[in-house]
Scaffold this active site. Sequence first.
Site, PDB file in Angstrom:
ATOM      1  N   SER A 185       0.814  -1.214   0.000  1.00 15.47           N
ATOM      2  CA  SER A 185       0.000   0.000   0.000  1.00 15.47           C
ATOM      3  C   SER A 185       0.851   1.270   0.000  1.00 15.47           C
ATOM      4  O   SER A 185       1.545   1.549  -0.966  1.00 15.47           O
ATOM      5  CB  SER A 185      -0.954  -0.044   1.205  1.00 15.47           C
ATOM      6  OG  SER A 185      -1.942   0.939   1.109  1.00 15.47           O
ATOM      7  N   ASP A 236      10.091   5.723 -10.169  1.00 19.01           N
ATOM      8  CA  ASP A 236       9.652   6.358 -11.417  1.00 19.01           C
ATOM      9  C   ASP A 236      10.428   7.637 -11.727  1.00 19.01           C
ATOM     10  O   ASP A 236      10.621   7.983 -12.897  1.00 19.01           O
ATOM     11  CB  ASP A 236       8.154   6.662 -11.358  1.00 19.01           C
ATOM     12  CG  ASP A 236       7.296   5.445 -11.713  1.00 19.01           C
ATOM     13  OD1 ASP A 236       7.875   4.435 -12.155  1.00 19.01           O
ATOM     14  OD2 ASP A 236       6.056   5.513 -11.558  1.00 19.01           O
ATOM     15  N   LYS A 255      -0.724  -4.008  -3.437  1.00 21.25           N
ATOM     16  CA  LYS A 255      -2.045  -3.447  -3.067  1.00 21.25           C
ATOM     17  C   LYS A 255      -2.129  -2.038  -3.639  1.00 21.25           C
ATOM     18  O   LYS A 255      -1.540  -1.111  -3.099  1.00 21.25           O
ATOM     19  CB  LYS A 255      -2.243  -3.421  -1.561  1.00 21.25           C
ATOM     20  CG  LYS A 255      -3.622  -2.884  -1.147  1.00 21.25           C
ATOM     21  CD  LYS A 255      -3.774  -2.858   0.356  1.00 21.25           C
ATOM     22  CE  LYS A 255      -5.152  -2.328   0.740  1.00 21.25           C
ATOM     23  NZ  LYS A 255      -5.345  -0.911   0.350  1.00 21.25           N
TER      24      LYS A 255
END
Length: 517
Positions: free
Chosen positions: A321, A332, A346
Site C-alpha cells: 500500500s 519512477d 495493493k
Amino acid sequence: MKNEKTSVFVRPVLTALLTLCFAFCILSLPSAFAQSAKSSKGSQAEKEVHSRQYIELLNSVYTFVLENYVDEVDPKILYEGALKGMMDAFEDPYTAYLGTAQMRDLNDTTTGDFGGVGLSITKPAETSADKPAYVEVVSPIEDTPGWRAGIQAGDLILSIDGTSTADITMEEVLKILRGPKGTSVNLIIRRGKTGEFPVSLIRAIIEVPTVKYGMINRGKQKTGYLRIIEFTPKTPDRVQEALDSFKKADFTSLIIDLRNNPGGLISSVADVADKFIDTGVIVSTKSRLMFENSVYRAKPKATVMPKNIPIVVLINKGSASASEILAGALKDYHLAYLVGERTYGKGSVQQVVPLPNQDGIKLTMARYYTPSDSNIDKIGIPPDREIALPVLTEAEEKAYASLITDEAISKYVASNPNMSASEIASYAHTLQSAYNLELRLLRRLIKLEVNRTKPAELYDLDFDVQLQAALDIAASSNFETMVKSAKTLKELQASMSDEQKVSAADGQAGKSGKKGR
C-alpha cells in the site's frame, strides 16, 4: 393413519400456495424490471429505475424469508447476511462488511488501547480441502511479542489456542488473538512447506512506532539508515527528524527500509515523498466518483533531500500500500534504487463507512497510480536488484521446527543471560551439530532470545543480506548510472508479457482478508 395421510397431502399443497404467493409478489413489481437484465448501458434515469426495482425485489425476498422460514428468524441475521453477501459479491479482498466487533477492533487499533501479539495478518476469503484458508502473516511489528518470537512475513498460523484458523472467520481470529495484557495465546506456525512448530506469546499493548533511524558507518561510507514502519500522521515529522540527524552526521548515502511496512495514510506517504521529489505527481487516485479523483503533487519548497546523496530502498513481500507508493514514486523519478523482493501488490484505496448499528462497511473507492501512471494492484513492484533472504530446505524446515519445539535456545539463554557476541557464536556452533542449520540463522535466533526483553536492534548486519547488498550498492562508483538506467514501472509493465502478468498476479494471490494485530 387418516390424519397422517391428510398431513402428507396438505404439505405439498401448502408449499405450492406459498410459492404462488411469493411468485405473485415478484410478478407484481413493475414490468420494466425485465429490462434490468439487459445491458447496463442506458440513461441515468433508467439505471435509477432498475436500481429501485432490485431494492424492491430484495425487500420482497427479505420479508418472505422473515415471515415464512421454518424457525423464527432474528432480522439482524438476515441484515448481516445480506450485507456480507453484497460486499463479497465484488470478490475484492479489501471490500467487506465489518460487524460490531470488527468496528470495535478497528477503533482499538487506531487508539492503541488493546492487548495483542503484534502481527499484521490476512486470511483468504475461501477455504477448501486442497487449500485451507489459514491465516498468513503479512508482517510482524517490531518490538512486539510476535516479532520477538521470530515470526516472519509469509508464515502461516495453522491454529490459535487449538482452533484451526482455516475453519473460522477473520473476526473470530482477531477475537482469539486479542485479549488482556499479560495473558498468553498459543499458536502453531508453519514456515515453508513442512516446518511446523508451536509458539506461545504473551499479549502486550501494541503501540506501533512509525520511524526508527541511525547511522551505519563502514570506513568512509556514512550511511543514514531510515526504517519507516508505518505511515501515520506523525511519520512525516519523524522522517524529517531522521534526515536532520543524518545531515549533522555528514551522511554520504541513505537507505530507506520499507520491508514489512503494511502501509497507512496516503496523505502521510505523499508528505514523506515530497521531501525527496521536488516537482511532479507523487501519486494519483482514480475512481468513477469525481470526489475520489485526487492528484498529490510535489512542492519544491518541501524538498529537503540533497541531490547528490545515493538512495537505496529496501522492499519485500511485506511492503504494501503506502510503502509501495513511496517506492514506486522514487523509482519512477529515478531517485532511488530498489533492493530486495517484489512487494505485496495493493494498489487500491478503501474508505471505512460507519453504519447506525455500530457496524460498518469497508469499500474500495479508488485505485492509486504511480507517477508513470502505473497501478501495481495484484502485481507488486519488482526490485531493481533482487536479493532474497535464505530459504530453508525441507530438511532445514524440519530441523528448525525441532529446534523451536525442543526449546533448546530459550532454555540455554535462561541459564546464560546477557550472552556476549563470542558466546552467541560459540553456542551457535554447538547447536549446528545437533540441528544442521546455517550458523548465521542460529546466531540470529540466539540474539533474538537474548534481547527478548530489550528494545529491538536497529539492524543486524550479520544476518541481513539485503541490507548488506544495499550498502554495497549505495557505495558503488556507478550508482548514478544504475539508477538512471533502471526502468520505470510503466516501462516494466509494458515489457511484461501477459503470461508474466498472470504469473505475478498469481504470486500475489491469496493475500486477502482483513488485517489485524
